[in-house]
Design a protein around this motif. Structure first.
Motif, PDB file in Angstrom:
ATOM      1  N   VAL A 249      38.273  34.890  34.960  1.00  0.00           N
ATOM      2  CA  VAL A 249      37.261  34.973  33.906  1.00  0.00           C
ATOM      3  C   VAL A 249      37.129  36.429  33.471  1.00  0.00           C
ATOM      4  CG1 VAL A 249      35.980  32.949  34.729  1.00  0.00           C
ATOM      5  CG2 VAL A 249      35.355  35.210  35.568  1.00  0.00           C
ATOM      6  N   ASN A 250      36.329  36.670  32.466  1.00  0.00           N
ATOM      7  CA  ASN A 250      36.054  38.037  31.991  1.00  0.00           C
ATOM      8  C   ASN A 250      37.326  38.785  31.602  1.00  0.00           C
ATOM      9  OD1 ASN A 250      33.295  37.740  32.306  1.00  0.00           O
ATOM     10  ND2 ASN A 250      33.244  38.701  34.312  1.00  0.00           N
ATOM     11  N   ASP A 251      38.266  38.109  30.966  1.00  0.00           N
ATOM     12  CA  ASP A 251      39.515  38.755  30.522  1.00  0.00           C
ATOM     13  C   ASP A 251      40.267  39.428  31.661  1.00  0.00           C
ATOM     14  OD1 ASP A 251      39.166  38.026  27.793  1.00  0.00           O
ATOM     15  OD2 ASP A 251      37.739  39.673  27.557  1.00  0.00           O
ATOM     16  N   SER A 252      40.256  38.806  32.837  1.00  0.00           N
ATOM     17  CA  SER A 252      40.890  39.417  34.014  1.00  0.00           C
ATOM     18  C   SER A 252      42.306  38.917  34.270  1.00  0.00           C
ATOM     19  CB  SER A 252      40.029  39.163  35.254  1.00  0.00           C
ATOM     20  OG  SER A 252      39.943  37.777  35.523  1.00  0.00           O
ATOM     21  N   THR A 253      42.873  38.086  33.399  1.00  0.00           N
ATOM     22  CA  THR A 253      44.199  37.532  33.687  1.00  0.00           C
ATOM     23  C   THR A 253      45.251  38.621  33.868  1.00  0.00           C
ATOM     24  OG1 THR A 253      44.593  37.167  31.331  1.00  0.00           O
ATOM     25  CG2 THR A 253      43.810  35.284  32.597  1.00  0.00           C
ATOM     26  N   GLY A 254      45.167  39.713  33.122  1.00  0.00           N
ATOM     27  CA  GLY A 254      46.137  40.802  33.282  1.00  0.00           C
ATOM     28  C   GLY A 254      46.099  41.386  34.683  1.00  0.00           C
ATOM     29  N   PHE A 255      44.895  41.623  35.210  1.00  0.00           N
ATOM     30  CA  PHE A 255      44.768  42.127  36.585  1.00  0.00           C
ATOM     31  C   PHE A 255      45.430  41.160  37.557  1.00  0.00           C
ATOM     32  CE2 PHE A 255      42.562  41.664  40.635  1.00  0.00           C
ATOM     33  CZ  PHE A 255      42.833  42.902  41.195  1.00  0.00           C
ATOM     34  N   TRP A 256      45.110  39.871  37.428  1.00  0.00           N
ATOM     35  CA  TRP A 256      45.635  38.880  38.367  1.00  0.00           C
ATOM     36  C   TRP A 256      47.142  38.741  38.241  1.00  0.00           C
ATOM     37  CZ3 TRP A 256      42.860  38.308  42.326  1.00  0.00           C
ATOM     38  CH2 TRP A 256      41.469  38.363  42.240  1.00  0.00           C
TER      39      TRP A 256
ATOM     40  N   LYS B 260      36.670  21.232  34.378  1.00  0.00           N
ATOM     41  CA  LYS B 260      36.083  22.215  35.300  1.00  0.00           C
ATOM     42  C   LYS B 260      36.187  23.621  34.727  1.00  0.00           C
ATOM     43  CE  LYS B 260      35.084  20.255  39.492  1.00  0.00           C
ATOM     44  NZ  LYS B 260      35.782  19.910  40.691  1.00  0.00           N
ATOM     45  N   LEU B 261      37.339  23.962  34.149  1.00  0.00           N
ATOM     46  CA  LEU B 261      37.509  25.295  33.570  1.00  0.00           C
ATOM     47  C   LEU B 261      36.552  25.512  32.404  1.00  0.00           C
ATOM     48  CD1 LEU B 261      41.390  25.689  33.661  1.00  0.00           C
ATOM     49  CD2 LEU B 261      39.710  26.719  35.203  1.00  0.00           C
ATOM     50  N   ALA B 262      36.312  24.486  31.627  1.00  0.00           N
ATOM     51  CA  ALA B 262      35.392  24.593  30.496  1.00  0.00           C
ATOM     52  C   ALA B 262      33.974  24.892  30.953  1.00  0.00           C
ATOM     53  CB  ALA B 262      35.432  23.322  29.662  1.00  0.00           C
ATOM     54  N   SER B 263      33.635  24.540  32.201  1.00  0.00           N
ATOM     55  CA  SER B 263      32.291  24.852  32.701  1.00  0.00           C
ATOM     56  C   SER B 263      32.106  26.354  32.910  1.00  0.00           C
ATOM     57  CB  SER B 263      32.001  24.085  33.997  1.00  0.00           C
ATOM     58  OG  SER B 263      32.709  24.641  35.091  1.00  0.00           O
ATOM     59  N   TYR B 264      33.223  27.095  32.982  1.00  0.00           N
ATOM     60  CA  TYR B 264      33.150  28.556  33.056  1.00  0.00           C
ATOM     61  C   TYR B 264      33.030  29.102  31.635  1.00  0.00           C
ATOM     62  CZ  TYR B 264      34.653  28.375  37.950  1.00  0.00           C
ATOM     63  OH  TYR B 264      34.730  28.145  39.291  1.00  0.00           O
ATOM     64  N   ASP B 265      34.094  28.957  30.864  1.00  0.00           N
ATOM     65  CA  ASP B 265      34.118  29.296  29.448  1.00  0.00           C
ATOM     66  C   ASP B 265      35.486  28.941  28.883  1.00  0.00           C
ATOM     67  OD1 ASP B 265      35.961  31.505  29.793  1.00  0.00           O
ATOM     68  OD2 ASP B 265      34.292  32.806  30.298  1.00  0.00           O
ATOM     69  N   ASP B 266      35.652  29.121  27.579  1.00  0.00           N
ATOM     70  CA  ASP B 266      36.911  28.734  26.932  1.00  0.00           C
ATOM     71  C   ASP B 266      38.091  29.584  27.373  1.00  0.00           C
ATOM     72  OD1 ASP B 266      35.594  26.759  25.557  1.00  0.00           O
ATOM     73  OD2 ASP B 266      35.380  27.940  23.713  1.00  0.00           O
ATOM     74  N   ALA B 267      37.818  30.799  27.853  1.00  0.00           N
ATOM     75  CA  ALA B 267      38.904  31.707  28.242  1.00  0.00           C
ATOM     76  C   ALA B 267      39.273  31.610  29.724  1.00  0.00           C
ATOM     77  CB  ALA B 267      38.524  33.146  27.901  1.00  0.00           C
ATOM     78  N   ALA B 268      38.564  30.791  30.504  1.00  0.00           N
ATOM     79  CA  ALA B 268      38.848  30.672  31.939  1.00  0.00           C
ATOM     80  C   ALA B 268      40.246  30.105  32.154  1.00  0.00           C
ATOM     81  CB  ALA B 268      37.807  29.784  32.611  1.00  0.00           C
TER      82      ALA B 268
END
Length: 168
Positions: free
Chosen positions: A128-135, A151-159
């Motif tokens: 989440v929080n635009d962290s895909t690059g870090f991961w 389930k991912l949608a319960s976080y947000d659209d970018a999860a």
């Protein structure tokens, strides 16, 4: 920041962990009971980043969980399902003062090593929080699974659900 060290989380750390979560993840609030339960179920996967003064700069909460599934946000697990062959990173959060010195990468490497030694086949998380690059830099890749969409949608659209295979 270089003198900050990761150590095992203790129950007494939970109020500080909650304060950090409120700063770093305000859009994903979770009850203290969620963190307390994960600490009780898998203490070996829960760590805090302590600064020179002993104050906490971050935390990592992780635990065994079945591959391809995601615990609901702000929910109690009850127990770790038997045969969970995946180590799930529930949350990694660092205050701004704890960032930039490689602390996040160090704890991810440490958890990966422990999980591999314990026989787990993979690590997984929801980015989440635009962290895909870090991961991605930590060896994770996005896994697109329509079964996880709700389930991912319960976080947000970018999860994004991400997984890293471990070599045993």
């Amino acid at each position: 920041m270089r003198s900050a060290l990761w150590r095992r989380m203790a129950p007494a750390d939970l109020p500080a962990v909650m304060r950090i979560a409120a700063v770093v993840h305000p859009s994903y609030p979770e009850d203290e009971a969620v963190f307390a339960e994960r600490l009780q179920l898998a203490s070996e996967g829960c760590h805090v980043l302590a600064g020179e003064d002993g104050g906490l700069l971050g935390y990592l909460v992780s635990h065994p969980w079945p591959v391809g599934t995601v615990p609901a946000l702000n929910s109690l697990l009850g127990a770790i399902p038997p045969g969970a062959g995946n180590w799930y990173i529930h949350d990694l959060a660092l205050l701004p003062a704890g960032r930039g010195g490689g602390a996040a990468g160090r704890i991810v490497a440490q958890i990966a090593e422990r999980a591999m030694r314990a026989g787990f086949a993979s690590l997984a998380l929801v980015a989440v929080n635009d962290s895909t690059g870090f991961w991605q830099r930590q060896g994770f890749r996005e896994v697109h699974d329509p079964a996880l969409a709700r389930k991912l949608a319960s976080y947000d659209d970018a999860a994004r659900y991400m997984r890293r295979d471990l070599q045993n």
